[in-house]
Design a protein around this motif. Structure first.
Motif, mmCIF file in Angstrom:
data_model
loop_
_atom_site.group_PDB
_atom_site.id
_atom_site.type_symbol
_atom_site.label_atom_id
_atom_site.label_comp_id
_atom_site.label_asym_id
_atom_site.label_seq_id
_atom_site.Cartn_x
_atom_site.Cartn_y
_atom_site.Cartn_z
ATOM 1 N N HIS A 76 0.748 -1.291 0.091
ATOM 2 C CA HIS A 76 -0.037 0.120 0.123
ATOM 3 C C HIS A 76 0.783 1.180 0.002
ATOM 4 O O HIS A 76 0.526 2.217 -0.693
ATOM 5 N N MET A 77 2.032 1.283 0.930
ATOM 6 C CA MET A 77 2.861 2.308 0.765
ATOM 7 C C MET A 77 3.483 2.690 -0.448
ATOM 8 O O MET A 77 3.776 3.666 -0.955
ATOM 9 N N ASN A 78 4.016 1.526 -1.106
ATOM 10 C CA ASN A 78 4.695 1.844 -2.357
ATOM 11 C C ASN A 78 3.604 2.381 -3.722
ATOM 12 O O ASN A 78 4.121 2.968 -4.415
ATOM 13 N N GLU A 79 2.450 1.763 -3.450
ATOM 14 C CA GLU A 79 1.372 2.375 -4.471
ATOM 15 C C GLU A 79 1.153 3.845 -3.926
ATOM 16 O O GLU A 79 1.122 4.640 -4.980
ATOM 17 N N LEU A 80 0.997 4.185 -2.830
ATOM 18 C CA LEU A 80 0.918 5.760 -2.219
ATOM 19 C C LEU A 80 2.252 6.479 -2.812
ATOM 20 O O LEU A 80 1.980 7.616 -3.229
ATOM 21 N N TYR A 81 3.268 5.772 -2.383
ATOM 22 C CA TYR A 81 4.549 6.610 -2.988
ATOM 23 C C TYR A 81 4.438 7.090 -4.663
ATOM 24 O O TYR A 81 4.878 7.886 -4.838
ATOM 25 N N LYS A 82 4.134 5.868 -5.283
ATOM 26 C CA LYS A 82 4.083 6.152 -6.762
ATOM 27 C C LYS A 82 3.168 7.361 -7.054
ATOM 28 O O LYS A 82 3.262 8.175 -7.773
ATOM 29 N N SER A 83 1.872 7.095 -6.259
ATOM 30 C CA SER A 83 0.706 8.172 -6.726
ATOM 31 C C SER A 83 1.173 9.546 -6.250
ATOM 32 O O SER A 83 1.408 10.448 -7.107
ATOM 33 N N LEU A 84 1.963 9.688 -5.105
ATOM 34 C CA LEU A 84 2.339 10.940 -4.641
ATOM 35 C C LEU A 84 3.469 11.353 -5.804
ATOM 36 O O LEU A 84 3.762 12.397 -5.949
ATOM 37 N N ASN A 85 4.620 10.539 -6.028
ATOM 38 C CA ASN A 85 5.481 10.860 -6.940
ATOM 39 C C ASN A 85 4.929 11.298 -8.370
ATOM 40 O O ASN A 85 5.506 12.323 -8.688
ATOM 41 N N ASN A 86 4.042 10.666 -8.980
ATOM 42 C CA ASN A 86 3.336 11.207 -9.931
ATOM 43 C C ASN A 86 2.709 12.635 -9.969
ATOM 44 O O ASN A 86 3.011 13.451 -10.728
ATOM 45 N N LYS A 87 2.040 12.775 -8.444
ATOM 46 C CA LYS A 87 1.600 14.082 -8.439
ATOM 47 C C LYS A 87 2.537 15.174 -8.396
ATOM 48 O O LYS A 87 2.507 16.332 -8.825
ATOM 49 N N LEU A 88 3.765 14.664 -7.657
ATOM 50 C CA LEU A 88 4.681 15.773 -7.180
ATOM 51 C C LEU A 88 5.508 16.181 -8.683
ATOM 52 O O LEU A 88 5.844 17.246 -8.759
ATOM 53 N N ASN A 89 5.538 15.334 -9.614
ATOM 54 C CA ASN A 89 6.083 15.597 -10.818
ATOM 55 C C ASN A 89 5.444 16.866 -11.469
ATOM 56 O O ASN A 89 6.034 17.555 -12.233
ATOM 57 N N SER A 90 4.229 16.905 -11.243
ATOM 58 C CA SER A 90 3.353 18.075 -11.927
ATOM 59 C C SER A 90 3.162 19.256 -11.091
ATOM 60 O O SER A 90 2.629 20.131 -11.578
ATOM 61 N N CYS A 91 3.920 19.120 -9.868
ATOM 62 C CA CYS A 91 4.024 20.441 -8.753
ATOM 63 C C CYS A 91 4.746 21.351 -9.411
ATOM 64 O O CYS A 91 5.818 21.039 -9.710
ATOM 65 N N VAL A 92 4.859 22.568 -8.842
ATOM 66 C CA VAL A 92 5.912 23.648 -9.041
ATOM 67 C C VAL A 92 6.978 23.204 -8.324
ATOM 68 O O VAL A 92 7.113 22.877 -7.111
ATOM 69 N N GLN A 93 8.132 22.935 -8.756
ATOM 70 C CA GLN A 93 9.428 22.551 -8.255
ATOM 71 C C GLN A 93 10.586 23.419 -8.306
ATOM 72 O O GLN A 93 11.530 23.499 -7.788
ATOM 73 N N LYS A 94 10.432 24.354 -9.528
ATOM 74 C CA LYS A 94 11.427 25.092 -9.830
ATOM 75 C C LYS A 94 10.908 26.289 -9.995
ATOM 76 O O LYS A 94 9.965 26.605 -10.823
ATOM 77 N N VAL A 95 11.624 27.392 -9.183
ATOM 78 C CA VAL A 95 11.347 29.020 -9.232
ATOM 79 C C VAL A 95 12.337 29.734 -9.392
ATOM 80 O O VAL A 95 13.338 29.700 -8.747
ATOM 81 N N SER A 96 12.267 30.580 -10.063
ATOM 82 C CA SER A 96 13.237 31.739 -9.953
ATOM 83 C C SER A 96 12.643 32.960 -10.333
ATOM 84 O O SER A 96 11.418 33.098 -11.199
#
Length: 167
Positions: A76-96
């Motif tokens: 369950h944690m692995n599935e949650l991790y994959k889901s969060l990782n996919n969501k994180l990739n579309s979040c703002v991560q780089k700001v200048s």
């Protein structure tokens, strides 16, 4: 044959004494063995009783159930991790951000350009141009590090700076 019988008759008392001593020794060996078996049996009973009067089989079953539950939780944690990782990739991560003076007749660095990018270098650039009489804000979409609109020098700077930031 008679010689053998006469020798046995002569040594009969010695043979009886030797056999009696052997019986006594064997008797003590039986007692020692009995005590050892009793100690071993007590240890076995304690071992089989286990903790909190549960026997070893119940303990093993309980621990195997815990292992199965932990494996399910890990999955369950692995599935949650994959889901969060996919969501994180579309979040703002780089700001200048860069501040600058857009017009020479305006006093301070009140104009700005800000780049907001995700892990795939998709996002937007916000530019605010400050003038004496008005202030204007522009938003330009960025797709894979490229804009379909022409970018100013400051916008190009914040885009490249944001793209070069490590995630």
């Amino acid at each position: 044959m008679e010689n053998i019988l006469s020798i046995i008759n002569n040594l009969q008392t010695i043979i009886v004494i030797i056999l009696a001593v052997m019986v006594i020794i064997l008797f003590f060996i039986v007692i020692i063995q009995s005590k050892s078996i009793n100690r071993l049996e007590n240890k076995y009973r304690k071992f089989m009783r286990g903790v909190d009067n549960k026997n070893i089989e119940e303990l093993i079953t309980m621990y195997l159930d815990k292992i199965d539950k932990a494996a399910e939780q890990t999955e369950h944690m692995n599935e949650l991790y994959k889901s969060l990782n996919n969501k994180l990739n579309s979040c703002v991560q780089k700001v200048s951000i860069v501040r600058y003076r857009a017009f020479e007749d305006v006093g301070s660095d009140l104009s700005y350009s800000i780049a907001f990018l995700d892990n795939k270098n998709d996002g937007i650039i916000l530019t605010g141009i400050y003038g004496r009489n008005e202030s204007t804000t522009y938003a330009k979409p960025i797709d894979k590090g490229l804009s379909r609109y022409e970018l100013s020098e400051e916008e190009n700077y914040v885009l490249k700076d944001a793209m070069n930031k490590a995630v």
